[in-house]
Design an enzyme around this catalytic site. Structure first.
Site, mmCIF file in Angstrom:
data_model
loop_
_atom_site.group_PDB
_atom_site.id
_atom_site.type_symbol
_atom_site.label_atom_id
_atom_site.label_comp_id
_atom_site.label_asym_id
_atom_site.label_seq_id
_atom_site.Cartn_x
_atom_site.Cartn_y
_atom_site.Cartn_z
ATOM 1 N N HIS A 186 -11.541 -0.981 6.429
ATOM 2 C CA HIS A 186 -10.096 -1.143 6.315
ATOM 3 C C HIS A 186 -9.344 -0.380 7.419
ATOM 4 O O HIS A 186 -8.668 -0.991 8.228
ATOM 5 C CB HIS A 186 -9.691 -0.669 4.903
ATOM 6 C CG HIS A 186 -8.230 -0.738 4.612
ATOM 7 N ND1 HIS A 186 -7.725 -0.504 3.354
ATOM 8 C CD2 HIS A 186 -7.158 -0.989 5.385
ATOM 9 C CE1 HIS A 186 -6.408 -0.626 3.370
ATOM 10 N NE2 HIS A 186 -6.046 -0.920 4.600
ATOM 11 N N GLU B 178 0.809 -1.215 0.000
ATOM 12 C CA GLU B 178 0.000 0.000 0.000
ATOM 13 C C GLU B 178 0.849 1.276 0.000
ATOM 14 O O GLU B 178 0.396 2.334 0.447
ATOM 15 C CB GLU B 178 -0.937 0.000 1.209
ATOM 16 C CG GLU B 178 -1.977 -1.094 1.143
ATOM 17 C CD GLU B 178 -3.084 -0.868 2.138
ATOM 18 O OE1 GLU B 178 -4.198 -0.510 1.711
ATOM 19 O OE2 GLU B 178 -2.838 -1.042 3.349
HETATM 20 MN MN MN Z 1 -4.004 -1.161 5.079
#
Ligand code: MN
Length: 261
Positions: A192, A101
């Site tokens: 998330h 990410e």
């Molecule tokens: Mn994450």
């Protein structure tokens, strides 16, 4: 009908690590040391666990940033800090895995020249506020005043549809998240976590910690009754006052993370 998923997550995939571009001038060792400390603090304060990450803009080249390799933040040392280019690809990973990410960081740094540091967290108390439609996460404490009166919520399905793994694993998704953050200080990510930004490493750490605390207070208050949040004026004024105090928190949290207090 309920169909089991394939269980893909950040832990099970090693990100591609081929280096791109040349290594520039070395970052200030103090900045690297502070980034290591920030990782340790955020773990010690319960904002990051085995997952999540913090980055800081490179002091010699503002198009680049520094972030740990793919590992638990509580274990990061100076040797684990990797330099990344504007595209979010590593310059000196030398075969080590990097965070999937990382595009959260690269695209926010690209969109927001004022941002010097980015924290991405899965801290638990914040997540519920990204799930309930029509309810805004907002500042309810003076220490959380930077959150403002309505934090944006990022819906990944709006960008890539329902068949997604919730991860910000491409420049396209990072750019969409940065757009959702806008000029804000924190953006919630549905199902998330959240991402907080600051004009310094210390401010970003401070904001990540107090985003979590504000969420805990708000959850408790909602169990009791209707909630009075900070007004827009209160969020503005309190943020200005409290910004000058964030060094005090850093000094304490650093010693605590080092086991000295
Ligand atoms: Mn994450």
């Amino acid at each position: 009908m309920c169909t089991p998923g394939n269980g893909i997550d950040e832990a099970s995939i090693a990100a591609p690590t081929s280096d791109k571009g040349a290594l520039g001038p070395a970052a200030d060792p103090t900045l690297v040391a502070d980034l290591v400390t920030a990782n340790r603090i955020l773990f010690n304060q319960g904002v990051l666990d085995a997952f999540g990450h913090i980055s800081v803009r490179h002091d010699k080249d503002p198009s680049r940033f520094l972030c740990a390799r793919n590992m638990a933040p509580g274990l990061v040392t100076a040797d684990d800090i990797v330099e990344f280019g504007v595209d979010g690809e590593p310059v000196n990973a030398r075969g080590r895995a990097v965070y999937l990410e990382r595009f959260i960081h690269s695209e926010i740094f690209r969109a927001r020249p004022d941002v010097m540091s980015v924290v991405h967290s899965h801290s638990m108390a914040v997540i519920p506020f990204g799930l309930v439609k029509g309810f805004s996460f907002r500042a309810v404490t003076h220490m959380g005043s930077f959150i403002g009166t309505c934090a944006p919520v990022f819906e990944i399905r709006d960008v890539v549809g329902e068949d997604n793994d919730l991860l910000i694993s491409s420049p396209k998704l990072g750019a969409a998240l940065a757009q959702c953050l806008g000029e804000g200080t924190v953006v919630l990510m549905r199902g998330h976590g959240s991402t907080a930004v600051g004009n310094s490493l210390k401010q970003a750490v401070f904001r990540a910690v107090y985003t979590e605390q504000n969420a805990r207070v708000l959850s408790e208050a909602l169990r009791i009754g209707p909630v009075t949040g900070l007004s827009e004026g209160e969020t503005r004024t309190a943020t200005r006052t409290i910004d000058g105090q964030s060094g005090r928190a850093w000094d304490l949290w650093k010693l605590r993370a080092e086991g000295k207090v």
